[in-house]
Design a protein around this motif. Structure first.
Motif, mmCIF file in Angstrom:
data_model
loop_
_atom_site.group_PDB
_atom_site.id
_atom_site.type_symbol
_atom_site.label_atom_id
_atom_site.label_comp_id
_atom_site.label_asym_id
_atom_site.label_seq_id
_atom_site.Cartn_x
_atom_site.Cartn_y
_atom_site.Cartn_z
ATOM 1 N N GLN A 185 0.804 -1.221 0.000
ATOM 2 C CA GLN A 185 0.000 0.000 0.000
ATOM 3 C C GLN A 185 0.839 1.275 0.000
ATOM 4 O O GLN A 185 0.304 2.373 -0.144
ATOM 5 C CB GLN A 185 -0.944 0.002 1.208
ATOM 6 N N ASP A 187 3.117 2.267 -2.281
ATOM 7 C CA ASP A 187 2.923 2.825 -3.625
ATOM 8 C C ASP A 187 2.776 1.675 -4.624
ATOM 9 O O ASP A 187 2.914 0.501 -4.271
ATOM 10 C CB ASP A 187 4.051 3.787 -4.034
ATOM 11 N N ASP A 188 2.482 2.028 -5.872
ATOM 12 C CA ASP A 188 2.228 1.010 -6.890
ATOM 13 C C ASP A 188 3.447 0.130 -7.136
ATOM 14 O O ASP A 188 3.309 -1.060 -7.449
ATOM 15 C CB ASP A 188 1.802 1.674 -8.208
ATOM 16 N N TYR A 190 5.743 -0.911 -4.987
ATOM 17 C CA TYR A 190 5.799 -1.945 -3.961
ATOM 18 C C TYR A 190 4.692 -2.979 -4.181
ATOM 19 O O TYR A 190 4.888 -4.174 -3.966
ATOM 20 C CB TYR A 190 5.661 -1.327 -2.572
#
Length: 203
Positions: A185, A187-188, A190
């Motif tokens: 959650q 970022d994209d 991760y």
């Protein structure tokens, strides 16, 4: 123990009778959660009680010594994070009687100490299921607060968590999976890394 601390401990223990919930305590026992003494007081009520007191390491230390569920939970709520040491954190983890206390340690106290990442990474690699649960909960809280791991740490978290998902303990699996979800959650980027790791390993 000085008189002021003694009086506070006495008052706190006396207040448990007002908030006690025998049915909750009974349900805990039936589910296998055993304490020496358990008043069944809701965590929300204990958090309200904790707000009535200043953070106090001496009070926290005395409460922790009590073999009572509510005392141990209040201890982690009242211990100032800046007064917590690595040695004391290790001791409290070793003495924590249940998963509930371990989770409270992570949520109310250990996520805020300066050495939280160091402690968490050591614990997720430990043999003890309780330590692993504590470590994953600390990391999950750090990720939720935007504390970003470096590339090496990301790989370590994912590798350890994937391994934990094969563990016999449902609690360890849940803590590891929750930690991965919090990481995804951030970022994209991760999220893609976590999803790929889970799919590669059959999850």
């Amino acid at each position: 123990m000085n008189k002021d601390t003694l009086d506070k401990v006495k008052n706190i223990k006396q207040s448990f009778r007002i908030l006690m919930n025998g049915e909750t305590a009974r349900q805990m026992r039936l589910s296998g959660v055993n304490y020496h003494l358990n008043w069944g007081i809701a965590l929300t009520d204990l958090m309200k009680m904790a707000k009535e007191y200043e953070k106090d390491e001496f009070l926290a230390m005395e409460l922790w010594k009590e073999n009572i569920r509510e005392c141990k939970l209040l201890a982690v709520m009242l211990m100032p994070s800046e007064r917590m040491t690595v040695q004391l954190a290790e001791l409290w983890m070793e003495q924590a009687p249940t998963q509930e206390i371990v989770e409270a340690l992570a949520f109310h106290l250990l996520q805020y100490v300066d050495f939280a990442p160091e402690l968490a990474f050591r614990w997720i690699a430990a043999e003890s299921p309780m330590c692993q649960i504590g470590g994953y909960h600390i990391l999950a809280r750090l990720f939720s607060r935007g504390k970003l791991p470096d590339d090496r740490e990301i790989c370590e978290v994912i590798d350890q968590a994937i391994s934990a998902l094969h563990d016999e303990s449902t609690s360890v699996k849940h803590a590891a999976y929750n930690c991965l979800q919090k990481l995804s959650q951030i970022d994209d980027g991760y999220a893609v890394v976590v999803e790929k790791a889970l799919k590669t390993n059959g999850f």
